[in-house]
Enzyme design. Structure first.
Site, PDB file in Angstrom:
ATOM      1  N   HIS A  69       0.798  -1.155  -0.072  1.00  0.00           N
ATOM      2  CA  HIS A  69      -0.011  -0.076   0.062  1.00  0.00           C
ATOM      3  C   HIS A  69       0.778   1.231  -0.080  1.00  0.00           C
ATOM      4  O   HIS A  69       2.117   1.041   0.112  1.00  0.00           O
ATOM      5  CB  HIS A  69      -0.944  -0.044   1.110  1.00  0.00           C
ATOM      6  CG  HIS A  69      -0.359   0.296   2.494  1.00  0.00           C
ATOM      7  ND1 HIS A  69       0.276  -0.746   3.167  1.00  0.00           N
ATOM      8  CD2 HIS A  69      -0.165   1.238   2.917  1.00  0.00           C
ATOM      9  CE1 HIS A  69       0.788   0.115   4.244  1.00  0.00           C
ATOM     10  NE2 HIS A  69       0.481   1.312   4.305  1.00  0.00           N
ATOM     11  N   CYS A  70       0.159   2.290  -0.332  1.00  0.00           N
ATOM     12  CA  CYS A  70       1.003   3.607  -0.339  1.00  0.00           C
ATOM     13  C   CYS A  70      -0.132   4.760   0.334  1.00  0.00           C
ATOM     14  O   CYS A  70      -0.927   4.309   1.151  1.00  0.00           O
ATOM     15  CB  CYS A  70       1.385   4.147  -1.719  1.00  0.00           C
ATOM     16  SG  CYS A  70       0.186   4.174  -3.012  1.00  0.00           S
ATOM     17  N   TYR A  71      -0.147   5.867  -0.116  1.00  0.00           N
ATOM     18  CA  TYR A  71      -1.048   6.785   0.279  1.00  0.00           C
ATOM     19  C   TYR A  71      -2.370   6.675  -0.613  1.00  0.00           C
ATOM     20  O   TYR A  71      -3.371   6.495  -0.023  1.00  0.00           O
ATOM     21  CB  TYR A  71      -0.584   8.269  -0.111  1.00  0.00           C
ATOM     22  CG  TYR A  71      -1.582   9.301   0.248  1.00  0.00           C
ATOM     23  CD1 TYR A  71      -1.795   9.529   1.510  1.00  0.00           C
ATOM     24  CD2 TYR A  71      -2.388  10.023  -0.652  1.00  0.00           C
ATOM     25  CE1 TYR A  71      -3.033  10.452   1.931  1.00  0.00           C
ATOM     26  CE2 TYR A  71      -3.169  10.875  -0.455  1.00  0.00           C
ATOM     27  CZ  TYR A  71      -3.737  11.118   1.036  1.00  0.00           C
ATOM     28  OH  TYR A  71      -4.624  11.991   1.348  1.00  0.00           O
TER      29      TYR A  71
END
Length: 108
Positions: A69-71
């Site tokens: 995941h990231c932002y």
């Protein structure tokens, strides 16, 4: 993110449930170190997108399930593509922390 990602949005909360049910899974946060320090999902490991080629030092077994995941889900999509090219066979883009409903660790 690929073209179809706009039609099939990932749900980080559902992805986290899959990760939590997977005893061999690794939760990767591919945001920058600064972003990670400001708040991250408990149990996640930080591996910035620009350093994704270092995955072998963190996770040498390419069959290990990776939940990335990231932002927003865009960088994690690029990371998933790179990880698959490196031979990791069980890689999932679970989306962006901006949609996460749980508690975070780190400062704000």
């Amino acid at each position: 993110m690929g073209f179809l990602d706009f039609f099939f949005q990932t749900d980080i909360n559902a992805g986290l449930a899959q990760y939590q049910a997977d005893p061999k899974g690794v939760l990767l946060d591919v945001r920058t170190r600064e972003e990670y320090t400001h708040g991250h999902i408990p149990g996640s490991q930080n591996l910035p997108l620009q350093e994704v080629t270092r995955i072998g030092t963190m996770v040498p077994d390419q069959s290990t399930p990776l939940y990335v995941h990231c932002y927003s889900g865009a960088r994690s999509g690029r990371a998933v593509t790179a990880l698959r090219r490196m031979g990791y066979s069980h890689v999932s883009n679970i989306g962006g922390i901006r949609d996460y409903r749980g508690k975070t660790e780190g400062g704000n």
